[in-house]
Write a protein that holds these residues in place. Structure first.
Motif, PDB file in Angstrom:
ATOM      1  N   CYS A 144       0.673  -0.781   0.064  1.00 54.09           N
ATOM      2  CA  CYS A 144       0.154   0.118  -0.172  1.00 54.09           C
ATOM      3  C   CYS A 144       0.497   1.613  -0.178  1.00 54.09           C
ATOM      4  N   GLY A 145       1.943   1.346  -0.332  1.00 47.20           N
ATOM      5  CA  GLY A 145       2.677   2.847  -1.005  1.00 47.20           C
ATOM      6  C   GLY A 145       1.921   3.809  -1.866  1.00 47.20           C
ATOM      7  N   GLY A 146       2.839   4.723  -2.454  1.00 45.10           N
ATOM      8  CA  GLY A 146       2.451   4.978  -3.971  1.00 45.10           C
ATOM      9  C   GLY A 146       1.789   4.562  -4.579  1.00 45.10           C
ATOM     10  N   ARG A 147       2.167   3.541  -5.783  1.00 42.53           N
ATOM     11  CA  ARG A 147       2.244   3.110  -6.642  1.00 42.53           C
ATOM     12  C   ARG A 147       0.423   2.125  -6.622  1.00 42.53           C
ATOM     13  N   GLY A 148       0.373   1.443  -4.981  1.00 46.95           N
ATOM     14  CA  GLY A 148       0.037   1.138  -4.581  1.00 46.95           C
ATOM     15  C   GLY A 148      -2.018   1.497  -4.916  1.00 46.95           C
ATOM     16  N   ASP A 197       1.633   2.124   9.059  1.00 44.71           N
ATOM     17  CA  ASP A 197       1.396   3.433   8.650  1.00 44.71           C
ATOM     18  C   ASP A 197       1.259   3.062   7.272  1.00 44.71           C
ATOM     19  N   ARG A 198       1.332   2.588   6.403  1.00 41.73           N
ATOM     20  CA  ARG A 198       1.581   2.297   5.383  1.00 41.73           C
ATOM     21  C   ARG A 198       0.766   2.172   4.601  1.00 41.73           C
ATOM     22  N   LEU A 199      -0.148   1.384   5.336  1.00 41.01           N
ATOM     23  CA  LEU A 199      -1.646   0.548   5.000  1.00 41.01           C
ATOM     24  C   LEU A 199      -2.785   1.593   5.557  1.00 41.01           C
ATOM     25  N   VAL A 221      17.418  -2.452 -12.665  1.00 41.67           N
ATOM     26  CA  VAL A 221      16.404  -3.326 -12.419  1.00 41.67           C
ATOM     27  C   VAL A 221      14.700  -2.660 -11.864  1.00 41.67           C
ATOM     28  N   GLU A 222      15.119  -1.023 -11.193  1.00 44.48           N
ATOM     29  CA  GLU A 222      13.899  -1.268 -10.522  1.00 44.48           C
ATOM     30  C   GLU A 222      13.349   0.203 -11.337  1.00 44.48           C
ATOM     31  N   GLN A 223      13.794   0.443 -12.099  1.00 46.04           N
ATOM     32  CA  GLN A 223      13.281   1.281 -12.780  1.00 46.04           C
ATOM     33  C   GLN A 223      14.279   1.535 -13.930  1.00 46.04           C
ATOM     34  N   SER A 268       0.624  -5.995 -16.844  1.00 46.06           N
ATOM     35  CA  SER A 268       1.999  -5.726 -15.931  1.00 46.06           C
ATOM     36  C   SER A 268       1.695  -4.078 -15.679  1.00 46.06           C
ATOM     37  N   GLY A 269       2.903  -3.795 -14.745  1.00 41.88           N
ATOM     38  CA  GLY A 269       2.920  -2.512 -14.925  1.00 41.88           C
ATOM     39  C   GLY A 269       3.923  -1.873 -15.764  1.00 41.88           C
ATOM     40  N   PHE A 270       4.270  -2.378 -17.030  1.00 43.13           N
ATOM     41  CA  PHE A 270       4.987  -1.706 -18.128  1.00 43.13           C
ATOM     42  C   PHE A 270       3.946  -0.903 -18.929  1.00 43.13           C
ATOM     43  N   THR A 322       4.525  -4.195  -4.273  1.00 41.74           N
ATOM     44  CA  THR A 322       5.106  -4.068  -3.283  1.00 41.74           C
ATOM     45  C   THR A 322       6.630  -4.204  -4.237  1.00 41.74           C
ATOM     46  N   PRO A 323       7.672  -3.888  -2.591  1.00 43.21           N
ATOM     47  CA  PRO A 323       9.315  -4.070  -3.605  1.00 43.21           C
ATOM     48  C   PRO A 323       9.249  -5.357  -4.345  1.00 43.21           C
ATOM     49  N   PRO A 324       9.966  -4.960  -5.818  1.00 39.28           N
ATOM     50  CA  PRO A 324      10.338  -6.286  -6.883  1.00 39.28           C
ATOM     51  C   PRO A 324      10.367  -7.143  -6.195  1.00 39.28           C
ATOM     52  N   ASN A 342      13.967   1.484   3.223  1.00 39.87           N
ATOM     53  CA  ASN A 342      14.646   2.041   2.071  1.00 39.87           C
ATOM     54  C   ASN A 342      15.041   0.925   1.384  1.00 39.87           C
ATOM     55  N   TRP A 343      14.165   0.468   0.798  1.00 41.53           N
ATOM     56  CA  TRP A 343      14.535  -1.069   0.075  1.00 41.53           C
ATOM     57  C   TRP A 343      14.680  -0.925  -0.806  1.00 41.53           C
ATOM     58  N   TYR A 344      14.818   0.551  -1.544  1.00 42.14           N
ATOM     59  CA  TYR A 344      15.872   0.842  -3.488  1.00 42.14           C
ATOM     60  C   TYR A 344      16.792   0.709  -3.330  1.00 42.14           C
ATOM     61  N   CYS A 358       0.399  -6.707 -12.537  1.00 42.88           N
ATOM     62  CA  CYS A 358       1.639  -6.862 -11.502  1.00 42.88           C
ATOM     63  C   CYS A 358       2.996  -5.807 -11.722  1.00 42.88           C
ATOM     64  N   GLU A 359       2.620  -5.197 -10.347  1.00 44.42           N
ATOM     65  CA  GLU A 359       3.539  -4.194 -11.123  1.00 44.42           C
ATOM     66  C   GLU A 359       5.458  -4.595 -11.188  1.00 44.42           C
ATOM     67  N   LYS A 360       4.859  -3.974 -12.627  1.00 47.65           N
ATOM     68  CA  LYS A 360       7.735  -3.748 -12.803  1.00 47.65           C
ATOM     69  C   LYS A 360       8.270  -3.300 -11.957  1.00 47.65           C
ATOM     70  N   PRO A 361       9.597  -3.724 -11.746  1.00 50.98           N
ATOM     71  CA  PRO A 361      10.083  -5.145 -12.609  1.00 50.98           C
ATOM     72  C   PRO A 361       9.525  -5.826 -11.690  1.00 50.98           C
ATOM     73  N   PHE A 384       9.942  -9.859  -4.340  1.00 49.54           N
ATOM     74  CA  PHE A 384       8.424 -10.384  -3.680  1.00 49.54           C
ATOM     75  C   PHE A 384       7.436 -10.665  -4.605  1.00 49.54           C
ATOM     76  N   ARG A 385       7.781  -9.779  -5.818  1.00 52.36           N
ATOM     77  CA  ARG A 385       6.654 -10.474  -7.120  1.00 52.36           C
ATOM     78  C   ARG A 385       6.599 -11.611  -7.595  1.00 52.36           C
ATOM     79  N   PRO A 386       7.670 -12.680  -6.997  1.00 49.52           N
ATOM     80  CA  PRO A 386       7.237 -14.151  -8.207  1.00 49.52           C
ATOM     81  C   PRO A 386       6.909 -14.772  -7.203  1.00 49.52           C
ATOM     82  N   GLY A 424      -2.731  -5.025   2.081  1.00 52.25           N
ATOM     83  CA  GLY A 424      -2.234  -5.948   2.837  1.00 52.25           C
ATOM     84  C   GLY A 424      -0.737  -5.375   3.058  1.00 52.25           C
ATOM     85  N   ASP A 425      -0.171  -4.443   3.599  1.00 56.33           N
ATOM     86  CA  ASP A 425       1.078  -3.838   3.821  1.00 56.33           C
ATOM     87  C   ASP A 425       2.025  -5.024   5.299  1.00 56.33           C
ATOM     88  N   ILE A 426       3.138  -4.831   5.466  1.00 56.70           N
ATOM     89  CA  ILE A 426       3.984  -5.267   5.999  1.00 56.70           C
ATOM     90  C   ILE A 426       4.145  -3.668   6.953  1.00 56.70           C
TER      91      ILE A 426
HETATM   92  N1  LIG Z   1       4.585   1.541 -13.203  1.00 49.15           N
HETATM   93  C1  LIG Z   1       5.393   2.410 -13.141  1.00 49.15           C
HETATM   94  O1  LIG Z   1       5.801   3.227 -13.385  1.00 49.15           O
HETATM   95  C2  LIG Z   1       5.484   2.767 -11.180  1.00 49.15           C
HETATM   96  C3  LIG Z   1       5.327   3.576 -10.621  1.00 49.15           C
HETATM   97  C4  LIG Z   1       6.168   4.157  -9.627  1.00 49.15           C
HETATM   98  C5  LIG Z   1       6.352   2.684  -9.126  1.00 49.15           C
HETATM   99  N2  LIG Z   1       6.609   1.698  -9.431  1.00 49.15           N
HETATM  100  C6  LIG Z   1       6.495   0.606  -9.047  1.00 49.15           C
HETATM  101  O2  LIG Z   1       6.112  -0.126  -8.110  1.00 49.15           O
HETATM  102  C7  LIG Z   1       5.911  -1.137  -6.912  1.00 49.15           C
HETATM  103  C8  LIG Z   1       6.691  -0.445  -5.613  1.00 49.15           C
HETATM  104  O3  LIG Z   1       6.902   1.515  -5.436  1.00 49.15           O
HETATM  105  P1  LIG Z   1       6.246   2.636  -4.532  1.00 49.15           P
HETATM  106  O4  LIG Z   1       6.596   3.424  -5.095  1.00 49.15           O
HETATM  107  O5  LIG Z   1       4.614   2.019  -4.367  1.00 49.15           O
HETATM  108  O6  LIG Z   1       7.142   1.980  -3.101  1.00 49.15           O
HETATM  109  P2  LIG Z   1       6.468   2.560  -1.645  1.00 49.15           P
HETATM  110  O7  LIG Z   1       7.693   1.949  -1.403  1.00 49.15           O
HETATM  111  O8  LIG Z   1       5.557   3.362  -1.863  1.00 49.15           O
HETATM  112  O9  LIG Z   1       5.428   0.912  -1.508  1.00 49.15           O
HETATM  113  C9  LIG Z   1       5.366   0.294  -1.514  1.00 49.15           C
HETATM  114  C10 LIG Z   1       4.786  -0.530  -0.309  1.00 49.15           C
HETATM  115  O10 LIG Z   1       4.951  -2.085   0.285  1.00 49.15           O
HETATM  116  C11 LIG Z   1       5.333  -2.253   1.693  1.00 49.15           C
HETATM  117  N3  LIG Z   1       5.702  -4.026   1.390  1.00 49.15           N
HETATM  118  C12 LIG Z   1       6.825  -4.344   1.052  1.00 49.15           C
HETATM  119  N4  LIG Z   1       7.301  -5.595   1.396  1.00 49.15           N
HETATM  120  C13 LIG Z   1       5.561  -6.117   1.550  1.00 49.15           C
HETATM  121  C14 LIG Z   1       5.523  -6.824   1.526  1.00 49.15           C
HETATM  122  N5  LIG Z   1       6.541  -8.475   2.028  1.00 49.15           N
HETATM  123  N6  LIG Z   1       4.377  -7.571   1.721  1.00 49.15           N
HETATM  124  C15 LIG Z   1       2.924  -6.656   1.146  1.00 49.15           C
HETATM  125  N7  LIG Z   1       3.974  -5.161   1.512  1.00 49.15           N
HETATM  126  C16 LIG Z   1       5.121  -4.714   1.056  1.00 49.15           C
HETATM  127  C17 LIG Z   1       5.722  -1.533   1.866  1.00 49.15           C
HETATM  128  O11 LIG Z   1       5.522  -0.812   3.526  1.00 49.15           O
HETATM  129  C18 LIG Z   1       5.456  -0.240   1.020  1.00 49.15           C
HETATM  130  O12 LIG Z   1       4.045   0.632   1.502  1.00 49.15           O
HETATM  131  C19 LIG Z   1       7.625  -0.895  -7.329  1.00 49.15           C
HETATM  132  O13 LIG Z   1       8.244  -1.868  -7.710  1.00 49.15           O
HETATM  133  C20 LIG Z   1       8.372   0.043  -8.235  1.00 49.15           C
HETATM  134  O14 LIG Z   1       8.887  -0.379  -9.301  1.00 49.15           O
HETATM  135  C21 LIG Z   1       5.890   1.338 -10.789  1.00 49.15           C
END
Ligand SMILES: NC(=O)c1ccc[n+]([C@@H]2O[C@H](COP(=O)([O-])OP(=O)(O)OC[C@H]3O[C@@H](n4cnc5c(N)ncnc54)[C@H](O)[C@@H]3O)[C@@H](O)[C@H]2O)c1
Length: 444
Positions: free
Chosen positions: A62-66, A91-93, A256-258, A188-190, A137-139, A243-245, A158-161, A141-143, A86-88
């Motif tokens: 539940c971060g920025g992209r979520g 506060d983010r959720l 890979v991430e960006q 996908s999020g591509f 989530t950060p990538p 600070n997963w990035y 499914c967000e990228k990567p 966990f995606r698989p 769901g989030d870890i």
């Molecule tokens: N397509 C695009 O242009 C685009 C833009 C931004 C982000 N993204 C992708 O979205 C993903 C998230 O990026 P963001 O900017 O939202 O990051 P973010 O840190 O804002 O959000 C990630 C969220 O996932 C949560 N999280 C971490 N591990 C977890 C887990 N195991 N289970 C549940 N929640 C978990 C974090 O606490 C956080 O709230 C990345 O893969 C990023 O590349 C894609």
């Protein structure tokens, strides 16, 4: 850059030139691994919902992209409702929840009992009775998250990567195959693939709009990113997850991430063929402070395809440097410039500029996902998203080691960067691998 790189010998017969890009693909032995959209023929494991029937959506990460993806999902279909999150981090959720209530209040149906916190939250969201899951989530966990979602018959955004290492990519490929057999959608999020201007430009390129492609370059240059200061009560795991990035076992490194978006665009103009091998450089010049974990701040990669065709990725993240996000495609009859911040055009024999309707690509990807569910015509971008991510992983491998590495060796690598999904725990002290040193760091 060696001038000769740009002046490649045209070994094509006249008849091949006439039929353009598709004949090039055939002639060069490149195998198309995916078109822009694939429709599976498998039996649909989930019934197609009637127009008025609710589609229940669960958000994992539940971060920025979520938060953005959830609001786009709710916008895409008036009868879509968010029922689980769901989030870890609580506060983010909660901040995502409050934001979504403000934007899409009437479609927010997340009971307290359906707000899940922890490393197992993903499974609880999946098991909560949702039809669609958004994996943001950060990538790293995606698989595992994608596999769990497809196992449980969920349509997926499914967000990228989609992974950070080759074993993860193979897992995603297996999940994508399973989704195809089950008739489930994976979008996908591509996002650039869902942009009208890009669709038209790449469509022309793939239909011979610049003749045969000899080379393509992609730039993805930017500045500094966010950082969260370590708090006194944070364990090492908390610090790394916040600070997963900056930790390559979680993000895959910034290539890979960006920069994976650029890899995806290069792959698109190559008809989603995979390269034979890659060679590259990379390092950490400016972003050297300890707080930036173990990732690099620049990479340059050459990808080699059959018939001497090459693509190049230039990418950096260094403060106060010139930004650029573009792809240039060089063909025998013209060039295409795709400026991801501006307009796209083709010059040469058949000049062309995109004059069509602009769209919000982030919204369109969700519109297409929900339309595919409503129409019972699953969209499956799984293989393509895995291969584009693998291109970026290969770029990291050649940058880290300083060696030439084949696609075959790279995708079959057993180098796993992080723990198994069931091993995640707040007391886990996953070691940060030393910063890679080309010439010393070995490929495995
Ligand atoms: N397509 C695009 O242009 C685009 C833009 C931004 C982000 N993204 C992708 O979205 C993903 C998230 O990026 P963001 O900017 O939202 O990051 P973010 O840190 O804002 O959000 C990630 C969220 O996932 C949560 N999280 C971490 N591990 C977890 C887990 N195991 N289970 C549940 N929640 C978990 C974090 O606490 C956080 O709230 C990345 O893969 C990023 O590349 C894609």
């Amino acid at each position: 850059m060696d001038k000769n790189v740009w002046i490649m010998k045209d070994k094509t017969k006249k008849s091949d030139k006439a039929s353009g890009r598709r004949s090039f693909i055939k002639k060069s032995g490149i195998v198309l691994v995916g078109s822009s959209i694939t429709y599976p023929t498998g039996i649909l494991v989930t019934p197609t919902p009637a127009k008025t029937e609710q589609i229940k959506v669960g958000l994992i990460g539940c971060g920025g992209r979520g938060t953005g993806a959830a609001s786009q999902a709710l916008q895409a279909d008036p009868n879509a409702v968010l029922t689980a999150m769901g989030d870890i981090f609580e506060d983010r959720l909660e901040s995502s929840y409050s934001e979504l209530v403000k934007i899409k209040g009437s479609q927010m149906k997340v009971d307290k009992a359906n707000k899940f916190i922890g490393f197992d939250a993903y499974q609880k969201v999946i098991d909560s009775g949702v039809d669609v899951v958004l994996l943001t989530t950060p990538p790293a966990f995606r698989p595992a998250h994608l596999t769990a979602a497809i196992n449980a018959n969920k349509h997926t955004f499914c967000e990228k990567p989609v992974a950070v290492d080759a074993p993860g990519i193979r897992k995603v490929l297996a999940a994508a195959k399973m989704a195809k057999e089950k008739g489930l959608s994976i979008v996908s999020g591509f996002c650039y693939r869902h942009d009208n201007s890009n669709k038209a430009t790449f469509g022309r390129i793939l239909n011979g709009g610049v003749g045969e492609i000899k080379a393509a370059t992609a730039f993805r240059n930017g500045g500094e990113l966010w950082f969260k200061d370590r708090q006194p009560d944070w364990k090492e795991m908390t610090h790394q997850m916040r600070n997963w990035y900056y930790f390559n076992w979680l993000s895959g490194d910034f290539i890979v991430e960006q920069s994976v978006h650029s890899c995806d665009l290069l792959s698109w103009c190559m008809g989603d063929a995979v390269p034979i091998k890659a060679m590259g450089t990379g390092g950490r010049q400016v972003r050297v402070d300890k707080r930036y974990g173990n990732i690099y701040d620049h990479f340059t990669v050459e990808y080699q395809y059959p018939n001497d065709v090459k693509t190049y990725l230039f990418t950096r993240q260094q403060a106060n440097t010139q930004g650029r996000n573009s792809v240039d495609v060089f063909g025998t009859e013209g060039n295409a410039l795709i400026n991801l911040y501006g307009k796209s055009e083709i010059t040469g024999k058949e000049p062309w500029v995109f004059r069509g309707e602009k769209n919000d690509m982030f919204q369109t990807e969700h519109d297409e996902l929900f339309a595919s569910i409503r129409n019972g015509k699953p969209l499956n971008e799984g293989k393509r998203m895995a291969h584009s991510t693998m291109l970026a992983i290969l770029g990291r491998m050649v940058g880290y080691t300083g060696q030439e590495i084949s696609w075959e060796d790279a995708i079959n690598s057993n180098d796993t960067m992080g723990p198994k999904i069931e091993e995640y725990d707040w007391n886990l002290n996953w070691p940060m691998t030393p910063i890679a040193v080309p010439g010393k760091t070995k490929f495995s």
